[in-house]
Design an enzyme around this catalytic site. Structure first.
Site, PDB file in Angstrom:
ATOM      1  N   GLU A  79     -38.945  53.064  32.825  1.00  0.00           N
ATOM      2  CA  GLU A  79     -40.567  53.570  32.762  1.00  0.00           C
ATOM      3  C   GLU A  79     -40.641  54.817  31.658  1.00  0.00           C
ATOM      4  O   GLU A  79     -41.623  55.232  31.855  1.00  0.00           O
ATOM      5  CB  GLU A  79     -41.209  53.643  34.015  1.00  0.00           C
ATOM      6  N   CYS A 126     -40.954  51.713  38.780  1.00  0.00           N
ATOM      7  CA  CYS A 126     -39.518  51.766  39.319  1.00  0.00           C
ATOM      8  C   CYS A 126     -38.953  50.457  39.496  1.00  0.00           C
ATOM      9  O   CYS A 126     -37.834  50.575  39.971  1.00  0.00           O
ATOM     10  CB  CYS A 126     -39.422  52.752  40.795  1.00  0.00           C
ATOM     11  N   HIS A 132     -35.360  51.758  47.577  1.00  0.00           N
ATOM     12  CA  HIS A 132     -35.787  52.546  46.576  1.00  0.00           C
ATOM     13  C   HIS A 132     -36.452  53.913  47.245  1.00  0.00           C
ATOM     14  O   HIS A 132     -36.956  53.771  48.411  1.00  0.00           O
ATOM     15  CB  HIS A 132     -37.176  51.913  45.783  1.00  0.00           C
TER      16      HIS A 132
END
Length: 460
Positions: A86, A120, A262
């Site tokens: 990103e 993400c 994550h």
């Protein structure tokens, strides 16, 4: 057409993080916050960062070239290369096309894939796309590389200590030691403005912190529910001989020998693992494991349960031993480097591989939860079916983490300012020192008057 591949998964993995970091305890003092706010409250120890000498192109070039070199991979053997990031430098040209510089010299320009973007989650989508390619009629028999990387940087304030930087490159192919379980995953995607980058003039995101945590928690719940549902379907299709929960296991969560998440912060990881156990409780509140759980918790509304402190505290307590054994080994990189956005969950996997011996790893199942704001999320799993010794040796993780230069918060602040000034610049030469950059690392040397970027590799 190539014969259908078996045991598709991760054959090799490389992690890159910048050579400089800042200590979170020192950052607490510098920011004038209470001791433990970042180190205990967020679960963070150090934070990786880069100045204006490194960007997403240099990070990915360094990581992929290192993967090729360490594993002696023939660039001609790669048929797909996809990037999840990103950290955008261009609204049109993909990061993947920049990486083609590593493959053009040998004449290999027949490589599928571009970039995939959603906060993400991009790296996971790139992985899924790659698995789909390898299972399809489009597969030409070659291996693939999946790249996930980002520079996570926030403006001054509460969110800045949750930054970081890093990149992971994975060699994907058949007969892998880390086999992605085919067909077994659950996803949750919805529209949410929890974290986004609509201001294209800034490197910094717009963040609604509390809402983002709520979104992440909901994603944990929904992905677990979807994964469980998919597992039941696969089991029934296989006449009960596949993917079942062993009767000896105390709870469904126990079918994951390890888990990777994550990791925006390591504290959120510990809360999320406990949340999975809460889901098991709701499915079977009479289970002996939950005999000490206050009865009223099963009657809470869903909305209330997301923020309820009794739920959080009760299940973090219940999950404590499991967390120490199954999740703690995976948070070494997240706590020592910070959030790498797309690379974060795969940096967790790198940590796990580095902290569990190959012998102990055999036959184990690893659950992997990937989340990207906005939002897209998935829970999938892999099985260890081969030696991970070479991967552990090549990662050399602890030694590399220890070798970093720890700088004062004042220096980190200066580096953030350098990046701010470099953002969107053309006809520009970076100001950061190349002395701190390690050998075989790509770094930016110039941006010309048409925004074209030039790099060099630090020599040995």
């Amino acid at each position: 057409m190539a014969a259908r591949p078996n045991n598709i998964g991760i054959k090799a993995i490389e992690l890159y993080f910048p050579s400089q970091c800042v200590d979170q305890a020192e950052l607490e003092k510098f920011d004038g916050v209470s001791a433990g706010k970042y180190t205990i409250g967020l679960g963070q120890t150090r934070m990786s960062f880069c100045d204006d000498r490194e960007d997403i192109y240099s990070l990915t070039l360094t990581t992929v070239s290192s993967l090729l070199r360490k594993y002696n991979i023939d660039p001609k053997s790669i048929g797909r290369l996809e990037v999840g990031t990103e950290t955008l430098l261009d609204k049109s040209k993909s990061c993947k096309t920049v990486l083609m510089q590593l493959f053009e010299p040998c004449g290999n320009t027949n490589i599928e894939g571009v970039d995939t973007v959603n906060a993400c989650y991009g790296g996971t989508n790139a992985l899924f796309n790659t698995l789909n390619w390898m299972e399809s009629s489009a597969w030409d028999g070659r291996n693939a590389i999946v790249v996930a990387g980002d520079i996570a940087l926030y403006k001054k304030g509460n969110a800045r200590p949750t930054g970081g930087a890093g990149c992971v490159a994975m060699l994907i192919g058949p007969d892998a030691p880390l086999v992605i379980e085919p067909g077994l995953r659950g996803s949750f995607v919805k529209h949410a403005y929890d974290f986004y980058k609509a201001d294209l003039t800034s490197e910094y995101p717009l963040v609604d912190g509390q809402y983002s945590i709520k979104c992440y928690t909901e994603a944990v719940d929904k992905c677990y529910e979807a994964y469980n549902g998919r597992e039941k379907t696969l089991k029934s299709q296989a006449n009960g001989h596949s993917n079942g929960v062993d009767a000896a296991q105390e709870a469904p969560l126990d079918r994951f020998d390890y888990m990777c998440f994550h990791a925006p912060t390591c504290k959120l990881v510990s809360k999320s693992y406990a949340r999975l156990l809460y889901n098991d409780y709701l499915a079977d509140p009479t289970n002996e494991l939950f005999k000490e759980v206050p009865a009223e918790l099963k009657d809470l509304s869903y909305e209330a349960s997301i923020t309820d402190k009794t739920v959080e505290k009760t299940f973090m307590g219940l999950a404590k031993k499991r967390f120490a054994q199954r999740v703690q080994p995976s948070i070494q990189v997240p706590t020592m480097c910070g959030n790498m956005y797309c690379a974060s969950v795969y940096a967790s996997l790198v940590s796990l591989i580095s902290n569990v011996s190959s012998a102990d790893f055999q036959g184990k199942r690893v659950g992997i939860f990937s989340y990207g704001s906005g939002l897209a999320s998935s829970l999938f799993s892999l099985k260890v079916k081969g030696s991970t010794e070479e991967i552990t040796k090549n990662l050399n993780l602890q030694e590399r983490l220890d070798a970093r230069r720890v700088v004062a918060p004042e220096v980190y602040d200066e580096m953030c300012n350098l990046r701010e000034k470099a953002h969107l610049q053309k006809d520009f030469k970076p100001k950061g020192s190349v002395d701190t950059i390690l050998p075989n690392t790509y770094y930016l040397t110039n941006v010309d008057d048409m925004f074209r970027r030039e790099y060099e590799v630090k020599k040995e």
